[in-house]
Design a protein around this motif. Structure first.
Motif, mmCIF file in Angstrom:
data_model
loop_
_atom_site.group_PDB
_atom_site.id
_atom_site.type_symbol
_atom_site.label_atom_id
_atom_site.label_comp_id
_atom_site.label_asym_id
_atom_site.label_seq_id
_atom_site.Cartn_x
_atom_site.Cartn_y
_atom_site.Cartn_z
ATOM 1 N N GLY A 276 -0.099 99.896 1.956
ATOM 2 C CA GLY A 276 1.131 99.219 2.305
ATOM 3 C C GLY A 276 0.890 97.777 2.677
ATOM 4 N N GLU A 277 1.956 97.015 2.649
ATOM 5 C CA GLU A 277 1.887 95.582 2.943
ATOM 6 C C GLU A 277 1.407 95.350 4.363
ATOM 7 O OE1 GLU A 277 1.864 91.890 1.609
ATOM 8 O OE2 GLU A 277 2.588 93.535 0.384
ATOM 9 N N LEU B 99 4.850 107.751 4.143
ATOM 10 C CA LEU B 99 3.777 107.442 3.208
ATOM 11 C C LEU B 99 2.660 106.704 3.940
ATOM 12 C CD1 LEU B 99 2.787 107.507 0.260
ATOM 13 C CD2 LEU B 99 3.979 105.323 -0.066
ATOM 14 N N GLU B 100 1.428 107.173 3.771
ATOM 15 C CA GLU B 100 0.268 106.571 4.423
ATOM 16 C C GLU B 100 -0.662 105.858 3.447
ATOM 17 O OE1 GLU B 100 -0.198 106.376 7.594
ATOM 18 O OE2 GLU B 100 1.235 107.829 8.365
ATOM 19 N N ARG B 101 -0.809 106.423 2.232
ATOM 20 C CA ARG B 101 -1.767 105.867 1.287
ATOM 21 C C ARG B 101 -1.408 106.286 -0.127
ATOM 22 N NH1 ARG B 101 -8.071 107.623 0.715
ATOM 23 N NH2 ARG B 101 -7.132 109.362 -0.385
ATOM 24 N N VAL B 102 -1.688 105.383 -1.063
ATOM 25 C CA VAL B 102 -1.637 105.698 -2.492
ATOM 26 C C VAL B 102 -3.020 105.407 -3.041
ATOM 27 C CG1 VAL B 102 -0.695 105.039 -4.740
ATOM 28 C CG2 VAL B 102 0.821 105.191 -2.761
ATOM 29 N N ARG B 103 -3.586 106.353 -3.742
ATOM 30 C CA ARG B 103 -4.865 106.177 -4.433
ATOM 31 C C ARG B 103 -4.636 106.465 -5.909
ATOM 32 N NH1 ARG B 103 -10.767 108.356 -2.970
ATOM 33 N NH2 ARG B 103 -10.676 106.330 -1.955
ATOM 34 N N GLU C 265 10.008 105.483 -0.754
ATOM 35 C CA GLU C 265 11.408 105.912 -0.718
ATOM 36 C C GLU C 265 11.560 107.420 -0.484
ATOM 37 O OE1 GLU C 265 14.072 103.810 -0.896
ATOM 38 O OE2 GLU C 265 12.565 102.215 -0.824
ATOM 39 N N TYR C 266 10.454 108.168 -0.527
ATOM 40 C CA TYR C 266 10.537 109.607 -0.280
ATOM 41 C C TYR C 266 11.000 109.820 1.158
ATOM 42 C CZ TYR C 266 9.202 114.517 0.008
ATOM 43 O OH TYR C 266 9.214 115.884 0.181
ATOM 44 N N THR D 25 -0.570 110.229 -0.028
ATOM 45 C CA THR D 25 -0.807 110.870 1.263
ATOM 46 C C THR D 25 0.345 110.537 2.195
ATOM 47 O OG1 THR D 25 -3.196 110.721 0.974
ATOM 48 C CG2 THR D 25 -2.393 111.052 3.224
ATOM 49 N N PHE D 26 0.922 111.583 2.754
ATOM 50 C CA PHE D 26 2.036 111.465 3.690
ATOM 51 C C PHE D 26 1.630 112.039 5.028
ATOM 52 C CE2 PHE D 26 4.128 111.446 -0.407
ATOM 53 C CZ PHE D 26 5.131 110.518 -0.254
#
Length: 145
Positions: free
Chosen positions: A136-137, A119-123, A113-114, A52-53
């Motif tokens: 994210g950290e 970038l907001e979230r990776v699922r 890196e995009y 999610t961006f």
């Protein structure tokens, strides 16, 4: 002037195998901790990664980012490495157990890196019952209602 901020989520599918195992503990402890996921021959999943961006909606295109650019990036950075791979054999997991939690963290590192949106979230969905999110950290835990 920047347009309104919108969120875009995109899903990518890949199949990969892994074995959950920690060399520093005994085989018995590994079996107790990881159960069937410690199978010496590994096991596979059909993963779904969702990224999610966010970003301003471009006035000219009406988009947060060009999906062709995002798909090209995902093909090069994610799918070429992860699809049909044994995750244990990848450099990314040389010093880490290739758990789906660690897959999330690695995909965050990649997609951060995009260059065209934030970038907001990776699922990552591992099974129909298991999915893992990473924001994210240092991100605060977010609960879905």
């Amino acid at each position: 002037m920047n347009g309104p901020i919108a969120h875009l989520s995109r899903r990518y599918r890949f199949s990969a195998s892994h074995r959950l195992h920690v060399d520093a503990i005994s085989p018995e402890q590994n079996r107790e901790m990881f159960g069937k996921c410690n199978n010496p021959f590994g096991h596979g999943h059909n993963y779904i990664a969702q990224v999610t961006f966010s970003g301003p909606v471009d006035v000219a295109t009406g988009m947060v980012t060009n999906l062709a650019d995002l798909d090209s990036f995902a093909q090069r950075e994610l799918l070429e490495h992860f699809d049909h791979a044994n995750l244990n054999s990848l450099e990314f997991f040389r010093d880490r157990v290739p758990s789906t939690e660690n897959v999330c963290v690695e995909l965050w590192r990649m997609f951060a890196e995009y260059p065209y949106a934030k970038l907001e979230r990776v699922r990552v969905e591992e099974t129909g019952n298991n999915s893992f999110d990473y924001f994210g950290e240092g991100a605060k835990i977010q609960h879905e209602e």
